[in-house]
Design a protein around this motif. Structure first.
Motif, PDB file in Angstrom:
ATOM      1  N   ILE A 279       5.421   4.648  -1.845  1.00  0.00           N
ATOM      2  CA  ILE A 279       6.274   3.927  -1.344  1.00  0.00           C
ATOM      3  C   ILE A 279       6.016   2.550  -0.966  1.00  0.00           C
ATOM      4  O   ILE A 279       4.876   2.214  -0.776  1.00  0.00           O
ATOM      5  CB  ILE A 279       6.967   4.435   0.028  1.00  0.00           C
ATOM      6  CG1 ILE A 279       7.256   6.016   0.154  1.00  0.00           C
ATOM      7  CG2 ILE A 279       8.192   3.795   0.838  1.00  0.00           C
ATOM      8  CD1 ILE A 279       7.746   6.711   1.426  1.00  0.00           C
ATOM      9  N   VAL A 280       7.064   1.489  -1.137  1.00  0.00           N
ATOM     10  CA  VAL A 280       6.669   0.036  -0.824  1.00  0.00           C
ATOM     11  C   VAL A 280       7.630  -0.239   0.302  1.00  0.00           C
ATOM     12  O   VAL A 280       8.744  -0.014   0.126  1.00  0.00           O
ATOM     13  CB  VAL A 280       6.848  -0.878  -2.132  1.00  0.00           C
ATOM     14  CG1 VAL A 280       6.610  -2.320  -1.758  1.00  0.00           C
ATOM     15  CG2 VAL A 280       5.867  -0.509  -3.211  1.00  0.00           C
ATOM     16  N   THR A 281       6.866  -0.833   1.313  1.00  0.00           N
ATOM     17  CA  THR A 281       7.861  -1.399   2.512  1.00  0.00           C
ATOM     18  C   THR A 281       7.171  -2.569   2.901  1.00  0.00           C
ATOM     19  O   THR A 281       6.014  -3.202   2.414  1.00  0.00           O
ATOM     20  CB  THR A 281       7.941  -0.015   3.386  1.00  0.00           C
ATOM     21  OG1 THR A 281       8.953  -0.554   4.314  1.00  0.00           O
ATOM     22  CG2 THR A 281       6.658   0.200   4.305  1.00  0.00           C
ATOM     23  N   SER A 282       7.589  -3.245   4.156  1.00  0.00           N
ATOM     24  CA  SER A 282       7.070  -4.566   4.801  1.00  0.00           C
ATOM     25  C   SER A 282       6.439  -4.006   5.822  1.00  0.00           C
ATOM     26  O   SER A 282       6.883  -2.834   6.757  1.00  0.00           O
ATOM     27  CB  SER A 282       7.962  -5.479   4.845  1.00  0.00           C
ATOM     28  OG  SER A 282       8.706  -5.327   6.083  1.00  0.00           O
TER      29      SER A 282
ATOM     30  N   VAL B 181       1.370   4.667   0.920  1.00  0.00           N
ATOM     31  CA  VAL B 181       2.635   3.572   1.333  1.00  0.00           C
ATOM     32  C   VAL B 181       1.936   2.204   1.196  1.00  0.00           C
ATOM     33  O   VAL B 181       0.743   2.001   1.689  1.00  0.00           O
ATOM     34  CB  VAL B 181       3.030   3.836   2.874  1.00  0.00           C
ATOM     35  CG1 VAL B 181       3.882   3.032   3.261  1.00  0.00           C
ATOM     36  CG2 VAL B 181       3.638   5.524   3.144  1.00  0.00           C
ATOM     37  N   HIS B 182       2.677   1.308   0.494  1.00  0.00           N
ATOM     38  CA  HIS B 182       1.941  -0.071   0.179  1.00  0.00           C
ATOM     39  C   HIS B 182       2.700  -0.737   1.652  1.00  0.00           C
ATOM     40  O   HIS B 182       4.065  -1.045   1.449  1.00  0.00           O
ATOM     41  CB  HIS B 182       2.415  -0.420  -1.009  1.00  0.00           C
ATOM     42  CG  HIS B 182       1.857   0.236  -2.035  1.00  0.00           C
ATOM     43  ND1 HIS B 182       0.721  -0.183  -2.655  1.00  0.00           N
ATOM     44  CD2 HIS B 182       2.193   1.272  -2.877  1.00  0.00           C
ATOM     45  CE1 HIS B 182       0.393   0.647  -3.680  1.00  0.00           C
ATOM     46  NE2 HIS B 182       1.193   1.612  -3.615  1.00  0.00           N
ATOM     47  N   ILE B 183       2.154  -1.397   2.419  1.00  0.00           N
ATOM     48  CA  ILE B 183       2.656  -2.210   3.493  1.00  0.00           C
ATOM     49  C   ILE B 183       2.552  -3.701   3.182  1.00  0.00           C
ATOM     50  O   ILE B 183       1.504  -4.200   3.224  1.00  0.00           O
ATOM     51  CB  ILE B 183       2.424  -1.697   4.979  1.00  0.00           C
ATOM     52  CG1 ILE B 183       2.519  -0.293   5.016  1.00  0.00           C
ATOM     53  CG2 ILE B 183       2.919  -2.752   5.948  1.00  0.00           C
ATOM     54  CD1 ILE B 183       2.438   0.226   6.475  1.00  0.00           C
ATOM     55  N   ILE B 184       3.643  -4.424   2.549  1.00  0.00           N
ATOM     56  CA  ILE B 184       3.543  -5.822   2.243  1.00  0.00           C
ATOM     57  C   ILE B 184       3.497  -6.605   3.468  1.00  0.00           C
ATOM     58  O   ILE B 184       4.260  -6.607   4.446  1.00  0.00           O
ATOM     59  CB  ILE B 184       4.530  -6.138   1.325  1.00  0.00           C
ATOM     60  CG1 ILE B 184       4.753  -4.893   0.112  1.00  0.00           C
ATOM     61  CG2 ILE B 184       4.266  -7.503   0.622  1.00  0.00           C
ATOM     62  CD1 ILE B 184       3.568  -4.851  -0.718  1.00  0.00           C
ATOM     63  N   PRO B 185       2.532  -7.577   3.447  1.00  0.00           N
ATOM     64  CA  PRO B 185       2.461  -8.302   4.554  1.00  0.00           C
ATOM     65  C   PRO B 185       3.471  -9.625   4.707  1.00  0.00           C
ATOM     66  O   PRO B 185       4.098  -9.676   3.518  1.00  0.00           O
ATOM     67  CB  PRO B 185       1.016  -9.002   4.631  1.00  0.00           C
ATOM     68  CG  PRO B 185       0.539  -8.935   3.420  1.00  0.00           C
ATOM     69  CD  PRO B 185       1.324  -7.670   2.615  1.00  0.00           C
TER      70      PRO B 185
ATOM     71  N   ARG C 196       4.783  -7.875  -5.900  1.00  0.00           N
ATOM     72  CA  ARG C 196       4.792  -7.679  -7.195  1.00  0.00           C
ATOM     73  C   ARG C 196       3.754  -6.788  -7.660  1.00  0.00           C
ATOM     74  O   ARG C 196       3.782  -5.836  -8.569  1.00  0.00           O
ATOM     75  CB  ARG C 196       4.609  -8.939  -8.012  1.00  0.00           C
ATOM     76  CG  ARG C 196       5.974  -9.802  -7.953  1.00  0.00           C
ATOM     77  CD  ARG C 196       5.923 -10.710  -9.073  1.00  0.00           C
ATOM     78  NE  ARG C 196       7.273 -11.579  -9.200  1.00  0.00           N
ATOM     79  CZ  ARG C 196       7.124 -12.648  -8.472  1.00  0.00           C
ATOM     80  NH1 ARG C 196       5.955 -13.020  -7.584  1.00  0.00           N
ATOM     81  NH2 ARG C 196       8.279 -13.644  -8.251  1.00  0.00           N
ATOM     82  N   THR C 197       2.532  -7.070  -6.857  1.00  0.00           N
ATOM     83  CA  THR C 197       1.226  -6.008  -7.413  1.00  0.00           C
ATOM     84  C   THR C 197       1.432  -4.650  -7.102  1.00  0.00           C
ATOM     85  O   THR C 197       1.076  -3.722  -7.687  1.00  0.00           O
ATOM     86  CB  THR C 197      -0.016  -6.535  -6.471  1.00  0.00           C
ATOM     87  OG1 THR C 197      -0.060  -8.035  -6.939  1.00  0.00           O
ATOM     88  CG2 THR C 197      -1.118  -5.988  -7.060  1.00  0.00           C
TER      89      THR C 197
END
Ligand code: PLP
Length: 412
Positions: free
Chosen positions: A93-96, A118-122, A135-136
């Protein structure tokens, strides 16, 4: 002095026209919309009308893309769980970092219990998403991206249309929590790659406990609540018909009053500029340009987030608090921490119900309050321990109150 309500990101006053539309569905229009007889048919027709009213507000291509739920939290959960279920080969999952707990806590739970990554985008100091990190993180392992349309604490708006295009390139579904955006910003879903969208009636002058999940036609979907055939087998349980009718009317009014946004922004800017000009060492949290027109999140250097809302509350002014540190009585705000913001912040959030008088009242009382809080050693000063904050005698009733009660934080 009449009360001043400036906490519309927490909830809004139900419009009297919404109440009027709902009332018959508690009395003579009590039928079950699934029933074959006349009692059911007229209620089913009202539910259909509400779906069309909502379709118009969010620019959905088809009315059956709307599933009524109990609100934003249920819609968020449904979207994320559905994506994981329909794409069993994808476990990411990608989230912020600044999502509502309705998304972040679910993601943390899924990571712990189901081994989902879970990718937590800063975000940066203005609360803007780190696009390189986004993007990464996007790979063919991602089942769903869940990024909010607008942040509830700062109002920062995310470029969801572009983010959805990027998600589509790797075959991931794109969900947006638009609970704070719908009704406040123009939304036209049919021309975007957004697959799912959550909204909640009580943020747009509708009732509490009702919301919707938009699911684009053709997107594979798995219901979270299993049972009867309601909502075309996508959300079981007898429909909350008064709530649905209320949400429909709230959507119709939101569209009708969309132009009010300009006036609300003018009021918000007047409030922000007035505070910045009158009170030294204050700053605005959030994106300077891409921000909800109704939201002002203001940092008051050296003052704990909850001190000002507590004093204002005693004067009949409602707003909410946020804190980037754990020294006061508030839970620290993950949003302000992610933005590396100053310690204490106050959120003022407006709606079409507000007028110039409301803003001017805040501007009239706030300079003296901040001056006192900063001058008094035991007042709500940032960086002090909660014990110190609560033990010292204050100079007046109202400032002393700032030490004694918790105030609602702006995580709503
Ligand atoms: N998402 C956001 C951004 C919110 O601000 C809120 C409510 O504060 C929610 C989700 C939860 O919505 P609801 O209260 O309808 O469950």
């Amino acid at each position: 002095m009449s009360p001043v309500y400036l906490d519309n990101n927490a909830t809004t006053r139900v419009d009297p026209a919404v109440v009027g539309a709902m009332l018959p569905f508690f009395t003579e229009q009590f039928g079950n919309p699934s029933s074959m007889h006349a009692y059911g048919a007229s209620v089913a027709e009202a539910v259909r009308k509400a779906r069309q009213q909502l379709q118009a507000l969010i620019g959905a291509g088809f009315e059956d893309e709307i599933i009524f739920t109990s609100g934003g939290t249920e819609s968020d959960s449904t979207a994320i769980l559905s994506a994981l279920e329909v794409m069993p080969g994808r476990k990411e999952i990608v989230t912020s970092a600044v999502e509502h707990p309705a998304v972040l806590k679910l993601c943390a739970h899924l990571e712990k219990t189901r081994g989902v990554k879970v990718h937590i985008i800063p975000v940066d100091h203005h609360g803007r998403l780190d696009l390189d990190a986004y993007r990464t993180a996007l790979t063919p392992q991602v089942a769903i991206v869940s990024i909010m349309w607008a942040n509830n604490e700062t109002g920062t708006i995310f470029p969801v249309v572009e983010l959805a295009d990027l998600a589509r390139e790797v075959g991931a579904l794109f969900h947006t929590d638009a609970v704070q955006a719908v009704g406040r910003l123009p939304v036209e879903l049919k021309s975007t790659a957004i697959d799912m969208l959550s909204l909640s009636a009580h943020k747009l002058h509708g009732p509490k406990g009702i919301g919707a999940l938009y699911v684009r036609r053709g997107v594979r979907f798995s219901s979270m609540i299993k049972g009867g055939h309601q909502e075309r087998d996508r959300r079981a349980g007898t429909e909350n018909t008064p709530g649905i009718v209320g949400l429909g009317m709230a959507a119709e009014l939101a569209l009708k009053f969309m132009d009010e946004t300009k006036r609300i922004k003018w009021l918000r800017d007047r409030l922000e500029n007035g505070i910045i000009q009158r009170i030294p060492n204050t700053s605005i949290n959030g994106d300077p340009q891409e921000r909800l027109p109704n939201t002002a999140n203001i940092g008051f250097e050296g003052i704990e987030g909850d001190a000002i809302p507590i004093v204002l509350s005693r004067l009949g002014i409602a707003c909410s608090a946020g804190s980037a540190c754990a020294s006061g009585s508030l839970e620290p705000s993950h949003v302000l921490i992610a933005m590396n913001a100053a310690c204490g912040a106050v959120r003022f959030s407006l709606s079409r119900d507000n007028g110039e008088d409301d803003v001017d009242r805040v501007l009239e009382v706030l300079p003296a309050i901040t001056e006192k809080l900063r001058a008094v050693p035991s007042a709500g000063l940032c960086g002090r321990g909660a014990e110190q904050l609560h033990s010292g005698p204050g100079p007046s009733g109202t400032i002393a109150d700032a030490h004694s009660g918790a105030v609602r934080s702006s995580s709503t």
